[in-house]
Design a protein around this motif. Structure first.
Motif, mmCIF file in Angstrom:
data_model
loop_
_atom_site.group_PDB
_atom_site.id
_atom_site.type_symbol
_atom_site.label_atom_id
_atom_site.label_comp_id
_atom_site.label_asym_id
_atom_site.label_seq_id
_atom_site.Cartn_x
_atom_site.Cartn_y
_atom_site.Cartn_z
ATOM 1 N N GLU A 143 -6.860 -0.746 -2.865
ATOM 2 C CA GLU A 143 -7.819 -0.880 -3.965
ATOM 3 C C GLU A 143 -7.164 -0.515 -5.296
ATOM 4 O OE1 GLU A 143 -11.082 1.598 -2.825
ATOM 5 O OE2 GLU A 143 -11.779 0.204 -1.278
ATOM 6 N N LYS A 144 -6.368 0.562 -5.298
ATOM 7 C CA LYS A 144 -5.676 0.954 -6.533
ATOM 8 C C LYS A 144 -4.677 -0.123 -6.940
ATOM 9 C CE LYS A 144 -6.101 5.970 -6.341
ATOM 10 N NZ LYS A 144 -5.410 7.251 -6.256
ATOM 11 N N GLN A 145 -3.987 -0.697 -5.951
ATOM 12 C CA GLN A 145 -3.035 -1.767 -6.252
ATOM 13 C C GLN A 145 -3.765 -2.951 -6.881
ATOM 14 O OE1 GLN A 145 -1.297 -3.595 -2.819
ATOM 15 N NE2 GLN A 145 0.303 -4.603 -3.975
ATOM 16 N N ALA A 146 -4.909 -3.319 -6.292
ATOM 17 C CA ALA A 146 -5.681 -4.436 -6.847
ATOM 18 C C ALA A 146 -6.149 -4.116 -8.264
ATOM 19 C CB ALA A 146 -6.873 -4.745 -5.942
ATOM 20 N N ILE A 175 -4.717 -2.009 -10.391
ATOM 21 C CA ILE A 175 -3.554 -2.007 -11.278
ATOM 22 C C ILE A 175 -3.142 -3.436 -11.605
ATOM 23 C CG2 ILE A 175 -1.083 -1.477 -11.361
ATOM 24 C CD1 ILE A 175 -1.758 1.125 -9.832
ATOM 25 N N LEU A 176 -3.165 -4.318 -10.595
ATOM 26 C CA LEU A 176 -2.818 -5.717 -10.846
ATOM 27 C C LEU A 176 -3.827 -6.364 -11.789
ATOM 28 C CD1 LEU A 176 -1.685 -6.894 -7.289
ATOM 29 C CD2 LEU A 176 -0.254 -6.521 -9.296
ATOM 30 N N LYS A 177 -5.101 -6.022 -11.612
ATOM 31 C CA LYS A 177 -6.138 -6.584 -12.489
ATOM 32 C C LYS A 177 -5.929 -6.102 -13.926
ATOM 33 C CE LYS A 177 -11.166 -6.960 -12.824
ATOM 34 N NZ LYS A 177 -12.441 -6.535 -12.230
ATOM 35 N N GLU A 178 -5.644 -4.788 -14.073
ATOM 36 C CA GLU A 178 -5.394 -4.248 -15.409
ATOM 37 C C GLU A 178 -4.142 -4.855 -16.018
ATOM 38 O OE1 GLU A 178 -5.214 -0.029 -14.886
ATOM 39 O OE2 GLU A 178 -7.382 0.168 -14.584
ATOM 40 N N ALA A 179 -3.115 -5.065 -15.194
ATOM 41 C CA ALA A 179 -1.882 -5.672 -15.701
ATOM 42 C C ALA A 179 -2.146 -7.103 -16.156
ATOM 43 C CB ALA A 179 -0.800 -5.650 -14.619
ATOM 44 N N ALA A 180 -2.955 -7.841 -15.385
ATOM 45 C CA ALA A 180 -3.288 -9.210 -15.783
ATOM 46 C C ALA A 180 -4.085 -9.212 -17.088
ATOM 47 C CB ALA A 180 -4.074 -9.902 -14.672
ATOM 48 N N ALA A 181 -5.027 -8.274 -17.212
ATOM 49 C CA ALA A 181 -5.812 -8.189 -18.444
ATOM 50 C C ALA A 181 -4.914 -7.827 -19.629
ATOM 51 C CB ALA A 181 -6.926 -7.159 -18.291
ATOM 52 N N GLN A 189 -5.369 8.773 12.103
ATOM 53 C CA GLN A 189 -5.370 7.311 11.951
ATOM 54 C C GLN A 189 -6.468 6.871 10.995
ATOM 55 O OE1 GLN A 189 -5.653 5.939 16.010
ATOM 56 N NE2 GLN A 189 -3.435 5.806 16.247
ATOM 57 N N LYS A 190 -7.654 7.479 11.136
ATOM 58 C CA LYS A 190 -8.751 7.133 10.220
ATOM 59 C C LYS A 190 -8.377 7.493 8.786
ATOM 60 C CE LYS A 190 -12.543 7.567 13.528
ATOM 61 N NZ LYS A 190 -13.721 8.352 13.916
ATOM 62 N N GLU A 191 -7.785 8.684 8.608
ATOM 63 C CA GLU A 191 -7.377 9.108 7.268
ATOM 64 C C GLU A 191 -6.301 8.180 6.714
ATOM 65 O OE1 GLU A 191 -6.172 13.194 7.196
ATOM 66 O OE2 GLU A 191 -8.064 13.890 8.060
ATOM 67 N N SER A 192 -5.353 7.803 7.567
ATOM 68 C CA SER A 192 -4.293 6.909 7.084
ATOM 69 C C SER A 192 -4.863 5.544 6.725
ATOM 70 C CB SER A 192 -3.178 6.776 8.127
ATOM 71 O OG SER A 192 -3.647 6.102 9.282
ATOM 72 N N GLU A 193 -5.842 5.062 7.502
ATOM 73 C CA GLU A 193 -6.478 3.789 7.162
ATOM 74 C C GLU A 193 -7.240 3.896 5.848
ATOM 75 O OE1 GLU A 193 -8.839 2.591 10.489
ATOM 76 O OE2 GLU A 193 -7.093 2.320 11.801
ATOM 77 N N SER A 194 -7.945 5.030 5.664
ATOM 78 C CA SER A 194 -8.687 5.183 4.406
ATOM 79 C C SER A 194 -7.722 5.328 3.230
ATOM 80 C CB SER A 194 -9.626 6.392 4.472
ATOM 81 O OG SER A 194 -8.886 7.597 4.552
ATOM 82 N N ILE A 195 -6.608 6.051 3.442
ATOM 83 C CA ILE A 195 -5.601 6.182 2.368
ATOM 84 C C ILE A 195 -4.987 4.823 2.068
ATOM 85 C CG2 ILE A 195 -3.324 7.134 1.845
ATOM 86 C CD1 ILE A 195 -4.214 9.683 3.329
ATOM 87 N N LEU A 196 -4.702 4.062 3.112
ATOM 88 C CA LEU A 196 -4.132 2.720 2.932
ATOM 89 C C LEU A 196 -5.115 1.817 2.200
ATOM 90 C CD1 LEU A 196 -1.682 0.947 3.548
ATOM 91 C CD2 LEU A 196 -2.743 0.378 5.727
#
Length: 164
Positions: free
Chosen positions: A74-77, A79-85, A62-69
């Motif tokens: 963070e990667k999604q954010a 990627i969205l920031k890079e896409a906006a830029a 569960q801890k690993e899944s939370e850290s992966i999530l």
């Protein structure tokens, strides 16, 4: 009254039978029963240990899944920031290109208008010159009908030339 108080012989044989059964149980029955109880206790302890390990593994998973999530968020954010830029950069480039293209078209239009204006002015001058010549011709024909007026014009022109 014999029912409530057993006879001594019966009591003796019951005691001997009890001791023989107790000895047989002590020698053969109790070790088997206690061994089975110990085996059962060991099985239960092992099951509890495995359940505890499984709970720990589940907690770790569960801890690993939370850290992966969290990492995925963070990667999604990012990627969205890079896409906006990238989007902003593309929009800025398009606007810059549109401005330069618009300025170029305006310059070309101004140059074309200036050329047409010069051509129109040249055409108007040519027409004015042609009209002036036609008018001068008509005026001169009118003024120079006779010889006297022709001689007066020649004299005036010679006076003007000699004055200069």
């Amino acid at each position: 009254m014999d029912l409530l108080i057993p006879s001594t012989g019966l009591l003796f044989w019951m005691s001997i039978t009890f001791l023989v059964v107790f000895f047989l149980l002590w020698k053969f029955g109790f070790p088997v029963i206690t061994g089975m109880v110990k085996d059962r206790q060991a099985f239960i302890d092992e099951s509890l240990r495995k359940a505890h390990e499984a709970n720990e593994r589940l907690a770790n998973i569960q801890k690993e899944s939370e850290s992966i999530l969290q990492e995925a968020r963070e990667k999604q954010a990012q990627i969205l920031k890079e896409a906006a830029a990238t989007r902003d950069s593309i929009v800025e480039q398009a606007q810059t290109k549109a401005r330069s293209e618009g300025a170029r078209l305006m310059d070309e239009a101004k140059a074309a208008i200036e050329q047409e204006k010069k051509a129109a002015i040249a055409d108007i001058r040519q027409q004015v010159a042609a009209l002036s010549i036609q008018i001068a011709e008509k005026v001169l024909k009118q003024n120079l009908k006779d010889d006297k007026s022709q001689m007066d014009l020649i004299d005036r022109m010679l006076d003007d030339v000699s004055a200069n």
